[in-house]
Design a protein around this motif. Structure first.
Motif, PDB file in Angstrom:
ATOM      1  N   PHE A 789      -6.540  70.596  50.289  1.00 39.65           N
ATOM      2  CA  PHE A 789      -7.295  69.406  49.884  1.00 39.65           C
ATOM      3  C   PHE A 789      -6.833  68.863  48.529  1.00 39.65           C
ATOM      4  N   VAL A 790      -6.185  69.698  47.724  1.00 43.00           N
ATOM      5  CA  VAL A 790      -5.558  69.191  46.501  1.00 43.00           C
ATOM      6  C   VAL A 790      -4.373  68.308  46.874  1.00 43.00           C
ATOM      7  N   ARG A 791      -3.591  68.777  47.833  1.00 42.14           N
ATOM      8  CA  ARG A 791      -2.412  68.011  48.253  1.00 42.14           C
ATOM      9  C   ARG A 791      -2.787  66.764  49.051  1.00 42.14           C
ATOM     10  N   LEU A 792      -3.822  66.920  49.896  1.00 45.07           N
ATOM     11  CA  LEU A 792      -4.216  65.815  50.776  1.00 45.07           C
ATOM     12  C   LEU A 792      -5.694  65.504  50.554  1.00 45.07           C
ATOM     13  N   PRO A 793      -6.039  64.912  49.420  1.00 41.34           N
ATOM     14  CA  PRO A 793      -7.459  64.678  49.097  1.00 41.34           C
ATOM     15  C   PRO A 793      -8.168  63.779  50.099  1.00 41.34           C
ATOM     16  N   ALA A 794      -7.417  62.920  50.784  1.00 45.01           N
ATOM     17  CA  ALA A 794      -8.051  62.028  51.761  1.00 45.01           C
ATOM     18  C   ALA A 794      -8.637  62.794  52.945  1.00 45.01           C
ATOM     19  N   GLU A 795      -8.220  64.066  53.110  1.00 42.13           N
ATOM     20  CA  GLU A 795      -8.746  64.885  54.208  1.00 42.13           C
ATOM     21  C   GLU A 795     -10.182  65.356  53.933  1.00 42.13           C
ATOM     22  N   GLY A 796     -10.678  65.146  52.720  1.00 37.67           N
ATOM     23  CA  GLY A 796     -12.060  65.528  52.428  1.00 37.67           C
ATOM     24  C   GLY A 796     -12.209  66.359  51.179  1.00 37.67           C
ATOM     25  N   LYS A 797     -11.589  65.915  50.094  1.00 40.44           N
ATOM     26  CA  LYS A 797     -11.613  66.663  48.838  1.00 40.44           C
ATOM     27  C   LYS A 797     -13.042  66.906  48.348  1.00 40.44           C
ATOM     28  N   THR A 798     -13.883  65.867  48.370  1.00 38.03           N
ATOM     29  CA  THR A 798     -15.250  66.003  47.840  1.00 38.03           C
ATOM     30  C   THR A 798     -16.037  67.050  48.615  1.00 38.03           C
ATOM     31  N   GLU A 829      -8.439  69.170  37.308  1.00 35.54           N
ATOM     32  CA  GLU A 829      -8.216  67.858  36.683  1.00 35.54           C
ATOM     33  C   GLU A 829      -9.435  66.950  36.829  1.00 35.54           C
ATOM     34  N   ASP A 830     -10.346  67.324  37.677  1.00 36.33           N
ATOM     35  CA  ASP A 830     -11.564  66.536  37.897  1.00 36.33           C
ATOM     36  C   ASP A 830     -12.648  67.020  36.927  1.00 36.33           C
ATOM     37  N   PRO A 831     -13.055  66.201  35.936  1.00 39.65           N
ATOM     38  CA  PRO A 831     -14.064  66.641  34.948  1.00 39.65           C
ATOM     39  C   PRO A 831     -15.375  67.075  35.577  1.00 39.65           C
ATOM     40  N   GLU A 832     -15.757  66.451  36.697  1.00 43.69           N
ATOM     41  CA  GLU A 832     -17.023  66.812  37.341  1.00 43.69           C
ATOM     42  C   GLU A 832     -16.963  68.226  37.913  1.00 43.69           C
TER      43      GLU A 832
END
Length: 862
Positions: A789-798, A829-832
């Protein structure tokens, strides 16, 4: 109780020793420049400090529980509020004063809502007054009862075990006592169930009792359960009553007395595998669909029972023996009388069970049925009387069923676990000054205790050792014991005063730190000197037997000496000249040792020793030193060694340095032969891993064939080796045919393929496996999950971050929370995400994990 721990057994012999020089006490008046008056003041100060220390010890002393009452029998009638995760109970407790007349009965009952409490007689029910502080009930009896009086009280209550969640110990990671697993059936991949875990004093979170290990009673338990579920408890199922409303009442009867913490129930949609040992019925309970796997996993249980009975001379003491595999267990396993409960890692399908190596934990809990259940420690200070025997049973079973080499290496691993803990913690095996009973569940009580028993066996011999265990069990059956009961049993049989052994190993802390010097100047009469280096102001001067061995051709010669002094020398009078002798070649002594051995001596040790553990030591030592010349000679021999662990270890060393392929002529052919022919699946798997690293394209077709092997160990390694190929591509149809597997040894290579080939559209597959995998497999998968999911965040990173946070915040296993944290660092890298990690670190119950989390969070800030 089985202490679950993740261990990496590498470099177990090459240890840096921090030895202290023995100190001698010096009277202050003898020190130049100090007057006699000053010396008197100094002594007075010393005495004052000593007095304060003694006062502190007295205040922290944890005695065996005072026996004011004896519970004779407990009758429980239980229903369960699944939605609110509570227990609706009625308890009838038959009791009597232990000795002195008593008028107030105090029972442990944590976080209950209490209804009426009554004295029940044959012709009347009398309500009683009571006082309750959320932890104990003080029941005011209508008159003073004597030890000749027996009375019965009834308590109506509601228990809320969910209110009792908290950090336990390394062995027991939570303390609710009773656990509802997915009670509303809302988690797709998880079954609904209830199970209990009462050790140390957590069963009083679901029924009222005197929750101490020196209490003992019989009981009957009536369980109202959904008629689609199965219940298991102590003793025998004597009756089942259909209630006609989708519920059923099961009647369990335990007619032999045992301690409160050993009372247990398990409720779920279990399948049952039936077996027998003589007249003793056996049941292996597991989720439906895993019955064939359970038959394989637990298949040696009857053989273990026969072996232990023969060794102990005491038949299995209970009515039946069930073994239940549950989800989300808070330990490795628990030895409830007649009903041991195990973690979900033992839930294997038929194919997975081919590689099952769970005999050690099965033996551990089974041996507890004698040591811990039949004869029970009277206090948690004496816990090692339970756990040392259970740990040592693992050695006994390995020695009997597998090999003495495997048993010896297991013992060394136990020693190393203890030594690692002793770097920060050195305490007596028997200790009354613990802060919390959970503190007793450590590598001292388990690892050290088991090794100490082994040393006692080696000193006294098998006949005396096992006859003493028989004496101990027969004399104290259905009783509580302390360490002196064990000592006296050995003394009665051996005829020898063993205070010296028990004082130094059970009642003192530490272990010998020895330096070994060998003088070869007279090859026919070699001189050996042993120096004890431990700080004698803190630790004993140990007395111990030590075996000296050497080889005359293929004949192994031995002599045994007793070390009693700080420095002691022995002339072995060998007669025939030899150039290498071994001190404790079999690694039977619990001691940290230093000895100057050359590479050539380790080479000779590997070639001539008849003991697998000594050959393992030689191989490990040469590899740690990176002794290339000697290893070039040893590694080919190691690949043909009769002990499978040496073959497997040699493969690991070869994998660490790709140059070995070119340096050692014929080594590739030897590795390939192991791939095809080794009798041990784990060795074949390691050989495949090595060939995959060396020449994945060359052996591609071999690997492809082996992906169909019944062993997941072999098939998974073969698939990963194929994926490593550079010139030959893995057929996507093969990956697709394997992608539905739920075994992590296949899932991991498939995940590697998706990452390596940048395959999109697999977010659902990764999420599905995150849900299905458990335990070790889940831990290894977490890194792949995060990276995808780091490589392909569009797959559902959240959603991936949310899923990982759920594991970090809610999973009961420390190593899985650690794995989830590591995986979430991929999103640093995501502050949240960082904020979420900081909040999770604040709420983490484990001090070790919290420190680990904060360390990495601080590094990220830099």
């Amino acid at each position: 109780m089985f202490l679950l721990r993740l261990c990496l057994l590498t470099g177990i012999f090459m240890v840096a020793y921090a030895c202290k020089t023995p100190k001698s006490a010096t009277d202050a008046s003898d020190i130049p420049g100090i007057s006699k008056g000053a010396a008197e003041v100094s002594q007075a100060v010393d005495q004052s400090i000593l007095r304060l220390q003694k006062e502190k010890e007295i205040k922290s002393y944890q005695p065996s529980a005072r026996r004011d009452f004896d519970i004779l029998h407990t009758d429980l009638d239980l229903e369960f509020d699944w939605k609110n995760q509570s227990v609706l109970g009625k308890a009838r407790i038959q009791a009597k004063p232990h000795f002195s007349p008593e008028k107030i009965l105090v029972l442990d009952a944590k976080d209950f809502e209490l209804g009426a409490i009554s004295l029940v007689a044959a012709d009347s029910i009398q309500k009683l007054s009571y006082r309750y502080d959320e932890k104990q009930i003080s029941v005011f009896l209508p008159r003073e009862f004597t030890s000749k009086d027996t009375f019965e009280i009834e308590i109506n209550y509601k228990a809320f075990p969910e209110r009792n969640s908290g950090r336990g110990s390394d062995a027991i990671t939570d303390t609710k006592g009773l656990y509802f697993i997915d009670p509303l059936d809302t988690i797709p991949s998880k079954p609904t169930m209830i199970w209990t875990q009462g050790e140390t004093e957590h069963n009083s979170k679901w029924f009222p009792t005197i929750d101490k290990p020196n209490e003992r009673f019989t009981h009957s338990i009536r369980l109202t359960v959904p008629d689609s579920m199965v219940s298991v408890s102590n003793g025998k199922l004597v009756k089942q009553e259909n209630l006609g409303n989708g519920s059923r009442k099961d009647y369990w009867e335990m007619n032999l007395p045992h301690a409160p913490y050993l009372v247990a129930i398990a409720i779920g949609d279990f399948g049952k595998v039936e077996a027998t040992h003589g007249d003793v019925p056996l049941g292996y309970y597991v989720e439906k669909g895993f019955e064939k796997g359970a038959s394989k996993v637990f298949e040696n249980t009857p053989k273990m029972m026969s072996f232990f009975e023969k060794k102990l001379g005491v038949p299995f003491p209970w009515q039946k023996y069930d073994q239940i595999v549950v989800r989300d267990f808070v330990s490795g396993a628990m030895e409830n009388t007649t009903a041991s409960i195990f973690m979900e890692e033992l839930r294997l399908d038929e194919r997975e069970a081919l590689d099952s190596e769970w005999d050690y934990i099965i033996a551990h809990e089974l041996f507890h049925q004698w040591f811990g259940d039949l004869v029970t420690t009277e206090s948690w200070a004496n816990l090692t009387l339970n756990e040392a025997f259970a740990n040592y049973s693992e050695y006994l079973w390995n020695e009997h069923y597998y090999s003495s080499d495997q048993a010896a290496l297991k013992l060394v691993a136990e020693m190393e676990g203890y030594f690692a803990e002793s770097e920060e913690k050195k305490v007596n095996l028997i200790r009354f000054d613990y802060n919390d009973s959970e503190d007793m569940f450590d590598a001292h009580s388990y690892n050290k205790g088991g090794v100490v028993l082994h040393m006692l066996r080696k000193y006294l011999g098998d006949e005396v050792f096992f006859r003493s265990l028989h004496e101990y069990l027969k004399k104290h059956a259905f009783q509580s014991v302390e360490v002196h009961d064990l000592r006296q049993a050995f003394e009665r049989v051996s005829g020898e005063d063993l205070n010296w052994f028990f004082n130094q190993w059970f009642l003192s802390k530490g272990h010998p730190e020895i330096a070994i010097e060998i003088d070869y100047s007279e090859p026919e009469n070699i001189l050996i000197t042993i120096n004890q280096l431990q700080d004698l102001t803190d630790y004993p001067l140990f007395q111990f037997p030590i075996e000296i061995s050497w080889y005359e051709g293929k004949d192994r010669r031995t002599k045994q000496f007793i070390v009693k002094e700080g420095q002691q020398s022995f002339a072995i009078e060998n007669g025939t000249p030899v150039d290498l002798v071994y001190v404790d070649e079999g690694k039977n002594l619990l001691a940290r040792r230093t000895q100057n051995l050359s590479n050539s001596q380790f080479l000779k040790q590997f070639k001539e020793s008849q003991l697998g553990v000594a050959r393992y030591e030689a191989l490990d030592s040469l590899a740690s030193r990176e002794a290339k010349e000697e290893l070039s000679e040893v590694l080919p021999l190691a690949l043909k060694d009769p002990f499978w662990s040496i073959r497997e270890t040699a493969l690991g060393y070869l994998q660490s340095d790709p140059e070995w392929k070119e340096k050692i002529q014929g080594i590739e052919e030897l590795v390939y032969d192991l791939v095809e022919n080794d009798p041990k699946n784990s060795v074949r798997s390691a050989a495949i891993d090595l060939l995959g690293q060396w020449a994945s394209d060359k052996y591609f077709l071999t690997f492809k064939r082996l992906t169909n092997n019944p062993s997941y160990l072999i098939a998974g390694s073969a698939l990963m080796a194929m994926i490593q190929a550079e010139e030959v591509s893995v057929d996507s149809d093969l990956i697709n045919s394997l992608a539905s597997s739920r075994n992590f040894r296949i899932v991991i290579p498939v995940a590697e393929y998706y990452l390596k080939q940048h395959v999109s559209g697999k977010g659902g597959w990764f999420n599905e496996n995150l849900t299905h995998l458990t335990g070790e497999g889940l831990y290894y998968f977490l890194g792949y999950y995060s990276e995808y999911f780091v490589r392909l965040p569009a797959e559902g990173k959240t959603q991936a971050i949310t899923n990982l946070m759920a594991i970090l915040q809610n999973n009961s296993k420390d190593y899985l929370r650690m794995g989830a944290f590591q995986a979430l660092l991929g999103f640093a890298e995501d502050p949240e995400t960082i904020k979420l990690l900081e909040k999770a670190a604040e709420k983490e119950n484990s001090t070790e994990l919290r420190n680990y989390f904060n360390y990495f969070l601080e590094m990220l800030k830099e």
